[in-house]
Design a protein around this motif. Structure first.
Motif, PDB file in Angstrom:
ATOM      1  N   TYR A   1       0.843  -1.198   0.000  1.00  0.00           N
ATOM      2  CA  TYR A   1       0.000   0.000   0.000  1.00  0.00           C
ATOM      3  C   TYR A   1       0.873   1.241   0.000  1.00  0.00           C
ATOM      4  N   GLU A   2       0.415   2.273  -0.702  1.00  0.00           N
ATOM      5  CA  GLU A   2       1.099   3.564  -0.605  1.00  0.00           C
ATOM      6  C   GLU A   2       0.358   4.407   0.426  1.00  0.00           C
ATOM      7  N   ALA A   3       1.112   4.970   1.365  1.00  0.00           N
ATOM      8  CA  ALA A   3       0.537   5.870   2.370  1.00  0.00           C
ATOM      9  C   ALA A   3       0.432   7.264   1.762  1.00  0.00           C
TER      10      ALA A   3
ATOM     11  N   VAL B   1       6.115   5.009   1.342  1.00  0.00           N
ATOM     12  CA  VAL B   1       5.959   6.332   1.956  1.00  0.00           C
ATOM     13  C   VAL B   1       6.619   7.371   1.053  1.00  0.00           C
ATOM     14  N   ASN B   2       5.897   8.437   0.767  1.00  0.00           N
ATOM     15  CA  ASN B   2       6.469   9.524  -0.042  1.00  0.00           C
ATOM     16  C   ASN B   2       7.387  10.380   0.813  1.00  0.00           C
ATOM     17  N   VAL B   3       8.550  10.676   0.272  1.00  0.00           N
ATOM     18  CA  VAL B   3       9.515  11.492   1.009  1.00  0.00           C
ATOM     19  C   VAL B   3       9.815  12.735   0.170  1.00  0.00           C
TER      20      VAL B   3
ATOM     21  N   LEU C   1      10.542   3.778   0.195  1.00  0.00           N
ATOM     22  CA  LEU C   1      10.405   5.237   0.157  1.00  0.00           C
ATOM     23  C   LEU C   1      10.289   5.677  -1.294  1.00  0.00           C
ATOM     24  N   GLU C   2       9.361   6.587  -1.546  1.00  0.00           N
ATOM     25  CA  GLU C   2       9.166   7.098  -2.914  1.00  0.00           C
ATOM     26  C   GLU C   2       9.692   8.517  -3.001  1.00  0.00           C
ATOM     27  N   ILE C   3      10.569   8.744  -3.949  1.00  0.00           N
ATOM     28  CA  ILE C   3      11.069  10.105  -4.135  1.00  0.00           C
ATOM     29  C   ILE C   3      10.934  10.508  -5.604  1.00  0.00           C
TER      30      ILE C   3
ATOM     31  N   MET D   1      11.617   5.456  -7.599  1.00  0.00           N
ATOM     32  CA  MET D   1      11.524   6.766  -8.219  1.00  0.00           C
ATOM     33  C   MET D   1      10.068   6.993  -8.624  1.00  0.00           C
ATOM     34  N   ASP D   2       9.485   8.047  -8.085  1.00  0.00           N
ATOM     35  CA  ASP D   2       8.064   8.347  -8.269  1.00  0.00           C
ATOM     36  C   ASP D   2       7.857   9.294  -9.451  1.00  0.00           C
ATOM     37  N   ASP D   3       6.699   9.199 -10.073  1.00  0.00           N
ATOM     38  CA  ASP D   3       6.281  10.133 -11.140  1.00  0.00           C
ATOM     39  C   ASP D   3       7.299  10.211 -12.268  1.00  0.00           C
TER      40      ASP D   3
ATOM     41  N   ILE E   1      10.748   1.821 -10.565  1.00  0.00           N
ATOM     42  CA  ILE E   1      10.341   3.055 -11.238  1.00  0.00           C
ATOM     43  C   ILE E   1       8.819   3.101 -11.261  1.00  0.00           C
ATOM     44  N   LYS E   2       8.243   4.227 -10.850  1.00  0.00           N
ATOM     45  CA  LYS E   2       6.799   4.392 -10.989  1.00  0.00           C
ATOM     46  C   LYS E   2       6.530   5.371 -12.131  1.00  0.00           C
ATOM     47  N   ILE E   3       5.843   4.876 -13.175  1.00  0.00           N
ATOM     48  CA  ILE E   3       5.520   5.734 -14.322  1.00  0.00           C
ATOM     49  C   ILE E   3       4.433   6.707 -13.912  1.00  0.00           C
TER      50      ILE E   3
ATOM     51  N   ALA F   1       2.909   0.966 -12.936  1.00  0.00           N
ATOM     52  CA  ALA F   1       2.035   1.953 -13.564  1.00  0.00           C
ATOM     53  C   ALA F   1       1.127   2.579 -12.518  1.00  0.00           C
ATOM     54  N   GLU F   2       1.097   3.905 -12.487  1.00  0.00           N
ATOM     55  CA  GLU F   2       0.245   4.636 -11.544  1.00  0.00           C
ATOM     56  C   GLU F   2      -1.009   5.125 -12.252  1.00  0.00           C
ATOM     57  N   GLY F   3      -2.070   5.312 -11.512  1.00  0.00           N
ATOM     58  CA  GLY F   3      -3.262   5.980 -12.041  1.00  0.00           C
ATOM     59  C   GLY F   3      -4.084   5.151 -13.008  1.00  0.00           C
TER      60      GLY F   3
HETATM   61 MG    MG Z   1       4.052   8.338  -4.475  1.00  0.00          MG
END
Ligand code: MG
Ligand code: C2E
Ligand code: MG
Ligand code: MG
Length: 275
Positions: free
Chosen positions: A58-60, A113-115, A145-147, A175-177, A196-198, A232-234
């Motif tokens: 899960y992403e917080a 967790v987003n940092v 950790l997502e950055i 790596m986020d976004d 990697i998160k697209i 893949a996000e979203g």
């Molecule tokens: Mg994120």
């Protein structure tokens, strides 16, 4: 006459600007007390394996429940928190709370967790991460950790050292976004990423934009050659899920699989296949 109405315009803008500036100062001030006032909450959004539809983590995501303004989205208040430095204590709160919550989940479900880039400039971040793990009892492999790439621009040396120290704890880094920022392919190699998160902008346009699909394909290929899984996000529709699965994303996240929720449905109770 024109001159007069022109002046009126200016007066209107002045009042608007005053209003915005005042509102912002109020938010800054209130944000500083939000932790103590118990107004911050985490919601959790599932990350699923595209092959089997299983929840793998899960992403917080942070929410601010403002007593007068209602629930405020992070896109509004995180930038303010970053500019004022309030993100440092807030980010620490998020980390500790997320670890404590995840430690209560059955199985080996992880938490992401987003940092903020600002947190990465504080040299004691690895110590805080270590402490959040120790205090919660969460196994380091269950924390990610997502950055975003902007984090890598500020101070490469400090950021690199901090990320390596965090990795040494056994915590993973995503790596986020990816694809939106100042994408430098060099960053993927120079920094110790595990995933990697697209960015969701590519996923959301995939049905009516051939280029978006090509970009997803290219990022997955890049991930493959660097040995980094690509998420893949979203993902909101079945068609989008099909495309990202076909293009080789092993994991996906999006409203199709689950909305961010305060009490997420845990995997044992969620056996319905989405694949
Ligand atoms: Mg994120
Ligand atoms: P992010 O880390 O890229 O998080 C994903 C965002 O996409 C979340 O927005 C999530 O609710 C949203 N989302 C998920 N699935 C879908 C979908 O299918 N369609 C669409 N349109 N959106 C979807 P949210 O929660 O508003 O967070 C926005 C951003 O705020 C996050 O982007 C992250 O950068 C930041 N953020 C959130 N929580 C924290 C935090 O605790 N610390 C820091 N530093 N930043 C945070
Ligand atoms: Mg993202
Ligand atoms: Mg984002």
């Amino acid at each position: 006459r024109a001159k007069q109405s022109g002046r009126g315009q200016f007066r209107f803008f002045d009042t608007q600007m005053d209003h915005l500036a005042r509102e912002r100062r109020e938010l800054e001030h209130e944000l500083r007390q939000a932790i103590a006032a118990d107004q911050l909450h985490l919601v959790f959004q599932p990350l699923v394996s595209t092959a089997r539809g299983q929840v793998v983590g899960y992403e917080a995501l942070l929410r601010w429940d403002h007593p007068a303004r209602g629930r405020i989205a992070p896109d509004i208040f995180i930038p303010i928190a970053e500019e004022t430095g309030a993100i440092v204590p807030i980010g620490e709160w998020v980390l500790r709370r997320a670890c404590r919550t995840a430690a209560g989940w059955a199985g080996d479900v992880g938490v992401a967790v987003n940092v903020s880039p600002v947190q990465l400039l504080v040299p004691n971040l690895p110590a805080i991460v270590a402490d959040a793990l120790a205090e919660s009892g969460l196994a380091p492999e269950r924390l990610e950790l997502e950055i975003t790439e902007t984090a890598l621009l500020r101070n490469r040396e400090t950021t690199l050292a901090v990320l390596h120290a965090i990795k040494a704890l056994g915590v993973r880094i995503a790596m986020d976004d990816f694809g939106t920022g100042y994408s430098s392919l060099n960053n993927l190699q120079a920094f110790p990423f595990d995933k990697i998160k697209i960015d969701k902008s590519f996923v959301s346009s995939v049905e009516d934009d051939e280029a978006a699909r090509s970009i997803i394909r290219a990022i997955v290929g890049l991930g493959r050659s660097l040995n980094l899984p690509v998420v893949a996000e979203g993902v909101e529709t079945d068609a989008q899920r099909r495309v990202v699965t076909e293009e080789g994303c092993p994991q996906a996240q999006g409203y199709l699989f689950g909305m961010p929720a305060e009490h997420p449905v845990l995997p044992a109770m969620r056996l319905r296949s989405v694949g």
